[in-house]
Write a protein that holds these residues in place. Structure first.
Motif, short mmCIF file in Angstrom:
data_model
loop_
_atom_site.label_atom_id
_atom_site.label_comp_id
_atom_site.label_asym_id
_atom_site.label_seq_id
_atom_site.Cartn_x
_atom_site.Cartn_y
_atom_site.Cartn_z
N SER A 45 0.86 -1.19 0.00
CA SER A 45 0.00 0.00 0.00
C SER A 45 0.89 1.23 0.00
O SER A 45 2.07 1.15 0.32
CB SER A 45 -0.92 -0.01 1.22
N GLN B 123 -0.07 1.90 -8.28
CA GLN B 123 -0.89 2.55 -7.26
C GLN B 123 -0.62 4.06 -7.24
O GLN B 123 -1.54 4.85 -7.05
CB GLN B 123 -0.61 1.94 -5.88
N ARG C 115 -4.54 -1.66 0.64
CA ARG C 115 -3.50 -2.54 0.11
C ARG C 115 -4.03 -3.47 -0.98
O ARG C 115 -5.22 -3.76 -1.04
CB ARG C 115 -2.89 -3.38 1.24
N GLN D 85 -9.17 -2.76 -2.79
CA GLN D 85 -8.55 -3.84 -2.01
C GLN D 85 -8.86 -5.16 -2.71
O GLN D 85 -10.01 -5.57 -2.81
CB GLN D 85 -9.09 -3.87 -0.58
#
Lengths: 521, 507
Positions: free
Chosen positions: B228, B263, B240, B275
């Motif tokens: 994450s 990300q 995450r 997630q």
């Protein structure tokens, strides 16, 4: 109907009327062959089981082969394999036997032939016991009447319009209908004891871990226990010793524990109950119990007192929560145990939907198979258990239930500080009519009111016939409960009670069962 | 399944300036026990499908598990080597979910009562810097492997688009230990390197513990990487993702790097992170979305009622602790100091998997320098030529030590020594047998050598005169002729000395 009744016309020369101990002795002495004994029982099954429907599968051929082996061994001068060599037995259809169909009373296992045998089955065959067939049960042992069997209910030989109890109604009815002198049951919340009570037979649930569960299809692993059923306490004890003991394939089975219950039975018959303290559980009577049952129980208490026992009243306040606790723990474990029935490796596989279109994914096949393969009660408990174990509910349901379970165990411990054994009615009511409670799950659950506390505590308990209820004329069972590992005590009391009853009435309850109308068929 | 579109990636350095990565690594190790976790079936890899199965691992109705004691011992060994506390009492739990390759439709695992917890592993970074990072270990717990699904007819071998699937339950019930780290924070740009170094260190450790063959290519060591991002300088944890199918050390590094970039791009674009489980693709070095974890997956854990709790006897645990092998990095440091090798020399040996070979060669009588030189140079080449690992060469450290001794005694020249080694590798027997069979001993008979020198001088009188007149370097031609005449079995230095002495010249 509480007065002695003359034995049925077939008389003592009928092999199916004799006890297992008696038959084993007759076979050992050469008075009769194991094949003759087996054939007599197969004939009896053929004659009455269309009415009773105790059996889901009759293993005529393999039973006769097993009997022949016993006869051959005897002819060769070998000692008998066990004190039950050559005696027929009915095996509850939740216990696997290699090569013999095992359904657990469920559509989802229709046609499944196990490639292996349960430890109990192996022990029985090693003991020379002849397995004549597999008996009916509520689906996956969920029920108190066998009406939840996917293959139709079993009928009570005392009254074919009534239930034989459950889940082990098939095993109990086979005994009561003289189709076998011995039977194997499994008891999760009362499935041995309640059928024994309502069919006038004997059934014992050993201490949890006293008998291997390997090869016994699991309902609730922390509660399930295999146990012996018969028409007399001695036969039950003989069978108990044949199946008990540690098994390395079941790590929850108790090591170094082999109760001498046959000796205990002889002790009970000769020495009685003199000097024993017997506790009457206050919470296991009164509301919810049929008057005829309570009356029979009161008479039983007096019989034990007259035989020299000291009667004390004990209170187990947490028994009030036993049913609720049980119906959280059992569904939780069963929701997980029954997950393996998914059409991937064995059993039913549904590959088309209701409209006949092919199902594509494994998930669809699993879902359709479980939808069609499981009955309503099984689904009800799977859903309950899945919910109780869910994140956010676990502590409130499964977690609290385990705590209450501990409290119930403590109630028992306190009670056993005051009494050697505890007694109660085994079933709150006598056999009720088929169909009466099928649509009322709660009413059905209440049948196990008296047996569930002992299941939660893992203690040994058994039901012996205490006579017939004055209001219905049907059998009533006396439940005798011991502390963990206290098998010998309960057998001693059961044997003493049975002897006192026989002395008073000139015979045993199973002999009072009405003759089934064989000729009419 | 979300539609596949090329993910936007943020420049790595920029991503690291903007965000702090937090990692959590879950490593599954298949234990090298002979039998499965809960039954007696063999665990051998690569058997015909569904031949290593029984009622227990197929979850036939009525079957019950029993715990493999060796697997518990291995788990304790792992826990101790990771500096964990070993539980006095622990249980198995059921992790409930439906999947066709999981016979019971629950995995017997450990949940809130693992066998080992609260440990750490000091990891040397794989970049040669010698820098060490401490990775905190949350827990190591026992569980069983699932069977294997093979999806047929699709393009990618994944379930999406497949026509049908085949199930092999040979692997079902093979014992696993799952090692879970605590969140790894503050590694910044080094996150991918730290992840790789950790898995490498863990692999070396497990190998030295002899609990697993740790073959990432065969799936006996598998890594899931949780990652994450949080805004740089903050301590909050972001949402995450869990990347699976990371099957090599290089993939561990690439997967973490890719997730940081992916990300980062999403967060900068104002999108949120879902997630979910992501799947690493070795060929592209990218991750793609698997099943979303937001909707499903309530595992309904509860204590396994078919097994009794495990209460490892303290004496037993101490016995296992006492029998732990020297940890690989401790051993390496000790050997390096003993041998006096440079960091570079030692790293090369480690990379060539030759530390053990050198150690055994030294034990058989060679010096460390000689042993290192032979294993890393001549034998290294031979292994490369044959396409095998050093340890797979058909020469033992003891045989090499004997060859080295022969060289030191003057019985072999370096060149002859290589021929002796070739003979040993060819299966011609022990070094001394090869020497005898091939007549490879140094010609040390002075009479024979003198005759050869005299002959060579007679054949080249002009050269002899040059040497006599002081042109000593001309002796090389005579030495060459002598070596040729003796088929290389003479010591060249000795020949030269003899030539000069014969001609009365000082060397």
């Amino acid at each position: 109907m509480t007065s002695p009744v003359a034995p049925p016309s077939s008389g003592a020369d009928d092999l199916t009327r004799r006890t297992a101990a008696d038959l084993a002795a007759a076979i050992a002495s050469g008075e009769v062959s194991a094949v003759e004994v087996t054939q007599a029982h197969l004939d009896r099954i053929k004659a009455v089981d269309a009415d009773v429907h105790a059996f889901l599968h009759v293993s005529g051929e393999s039973a006769l082969e097993q009997a022949q082996a016993v006869d051959r061994a005897r002819a060769a001068g070998e000692p008998a394999a066990s004190p039950l060599a050559g005696v027929p037995l009915a095996l509850k259809d939740i216990v696997t036997q290699q090569g013999v169909p095992t359904t657990a009373g469920s559509r989802i296992l229709e046609g499944w032939i196990p490639p292996y045998s349960a430890t109990v089955t192996r022990k029985l065959l090693d003991a020379g016991v002849v397995i004549v067939g597999k008996t009916n049960l509520d689906e996956f042992a969920m029920g108190s009447s066998t009406e939840n069997s996917a293959y139709g209910p079993t009928r009570n030989p005392w009254d074919l319009t009534r239930i034989p109890g459950g889940s082990g109604g098939g095993s109990a009815a086979a005994l009561a209908a003289f189709e076998a002198p011995l039977a194997i049951g499994t008891d999760t919340g009362g499935s041995i004891r309640q059928p024994a009570a309502v069919t006038g037979t004997v059934g014992a649930k050993p201490t949890y871990g006293g008998v291997s569960r390997y090869g016994v299809i699991a309902l609730a692993s922390s509660l399930d226990q295999v146990g012996p059923c018969a028409r007399t306490v001695l036969d039950t004890a003989l069978l108990h010793e044949a199946i008990a003991g540690h098994d390395r394939l079941d790590s929850t089975s108790i090591e170094d524990f082999a109760p001498r219950v046959v000796d205990a039975v002889h002790r009970g018959t000769t020495d009685g109950v003199r000097g024993l303290r017997i506790g009457v559980v206050k919470e296991l009577s009164g509301e919810g119990y049929q008057p005829g049952v309570l009356e029979s129980f009161t008479t039983a208490v007096r019989t034990l007192q007259d035989a020299g026992a000291e009667i004390v009243e004990v209170s187990c306040p947490n028994f009030e929560y036993a049913l609720a606790t049980y119906y959280l723990i059992l569904p939780s474990e069963c929701s997980s145990n029954l997950a393996r029935f998914d059409a991937m490796r064995y059993g039913l596989r549904v590959t088309t939907d209701a409209a006949g279109a092919a199902l594509v994914s494994a998930e669809e096949v699993m879902s359709a198979t479980r939808g069609q393969g499981f009955g309503a009660e099984v689904k009800r408990r799977i859903i309950l258990g899945t919910y109780a174990l869910s994140a956010g509910y676990y502590d409130a349901y499964y977690g609290s239930a385990q705590k209450v379970r501990t409290l119930i165990k403590r109630d028992f411990e306190r009670a056993y500080a005051r009494a050697d054994v505890l007694i109660s009615p085994a079933s709150p009511v006598t056999a009720f009519p088929l169909g009466e409670k099928v649509d009322d799950p709660m009413a059905m659950y209440l049948n196990d009111l008296a047996t569930i506390p002992g299941s939660l505590a893992g203690i040994p308990a058994m039901s012996v016939p205490s006579g017939l209820a004055s209001d219905t004329g049907l059998p009533v069972g006396l439940q005798i409960m011991g502390p963990a590992l206290g098998e010998e005590r309960i057998y001693q009391v059961a044997a003493a009670f049975e002897a006192a009853y026989a002395a008073q009435h000139g015979g045993l309850v199973p002999d009072l069962a009405p003759e089934l109308e064989v000729a009419a068929r | 399944m979300t539609t596949v579109s090329a993910p936007m990636l943020m420049d790595y350095d920029e991503a690291i300036e903007t965000f702090d990565p937090a990692m959590g690594l879950e490593v599954h190790v298949e234990l090298g026990t002979a039998t499965k976790m809960f039954c007696g079936c063999p665990t051998t890899y690569g058997g015909e499908p569904n031949t290593q199965v029984c009622p227990v691992c197929l979850a036939l109705p009525g079957a019950m598990p029993t715990v493999n004691r060796t697997a518990v011992e291995y788990a304790i060994r792992i826990g101790l080597a990771l500096n964990c506390t070993i539980a006095d009492w622990c249980r198995f739990a059921r992790k409930n979910y439906f999947y066709p390759d999981m016979p019971k439709n629950f995995q017997t695992s450990q949940y809130d009562e693992p066998i080992a917890f609260n440990g750490y592993l000091d990891v040397e970074l794989d970049d040669g810097s010698g820098e060490t990072v401490r990775i905190e270990i949350e827990r190591a717990h026992m569980e069983e492997d699932t069977g294997k699904s093979t999806h047929m007819g699709g393009r990618t071998g994944r379930i999406q688009g497949a026509e049908y699937s085949l199930l092999d339950y040979n692997r079902a019930g093979v014992p696993l230990v799952e090692i879970v780290t605590k969140p790894i924070l503050g590694t910044r740009a080094a996150a991918p390197l730290v992840a790789r170094s950790y898995v490498r260190a863990l692999r070396d450790l497990l190998l030295s513990l002899e609990v697993s063959d740790v073959r990432m290519d065969q799936g006996s060591l598998r890594c899931d990487a949780n990652l994450s991002l949080a805004p740089a300088g903050t301590t909050e944890l972001g949402t995450r993702t869990e990347t699976k199918n990371v099957n090599s050390l290089r993939s561990v590094e690439r997967a973490v790097r890719h997730e940081i970039q992916r990300q980062g791009a999403r967060l900068v674009a104002g999108e949120r992170i879902v997630q979910e489980t992501r799947h690493f693709d070795e060929s592209t070095g990218t991750t793609s979305s698997g099943r979303s974890k937001e909707t499903a997956e309530d595992y309904r854990y509860f204590p396994e009622p078919d097994l009794v709790p495990i209460a490892p006897d303290r004496e037993w645990v101490e016995q296992i602790r006492g029998a732990l092998p020297e940890l690989p990095w401790v051993r390496r440091a000790r050997l390096q100091a003993d041998w006096g090798f440079s960091d570079l020399e030692m790293r090369d040996l480690v990379a060539a998997d030759a530390v053990g070979l050198v150690e055994q060669t030294v034990a058989a009588g060679a010096t460390a320098a000689e042993a290192r030189s032979w294993w890393s140079a001549y034998l290294g080449q031979q292994a490369k030529t044959e396409g095998v690992a050093l340890t797979e060469l058909a020469i033992t450290p003891a045989q090499l030590a004997r060859v080295i001794t022969l060289v030191n005694e003057g019985a072999l020249t370096t060149k002859l020594a290589r021929q002796v080694i070739d003979g040993v590798l060819a299966g011609d027997g022990e070094p001394d047998e090869v020497v005898a069979a091939r007549g490879l001993a140094v010609v040390s008979d002075d009479g024979a050598l003198q005759a050869a020198v005299d002959e060579a001088l007679a054949a080249q009188p002009g050269v002899a005169d040059k040497i006599r007149s002081g042109k000593v370097q001309a002796a090389g031609a005579i030495v060459g002729a002598v070596m040729k005449a003796t088929k290389g079995q003479a010591d060249a230095a000795k020949v030269r000395e003899l030539v000069l002495r014969t001609l009365g010249v000082e060397g």
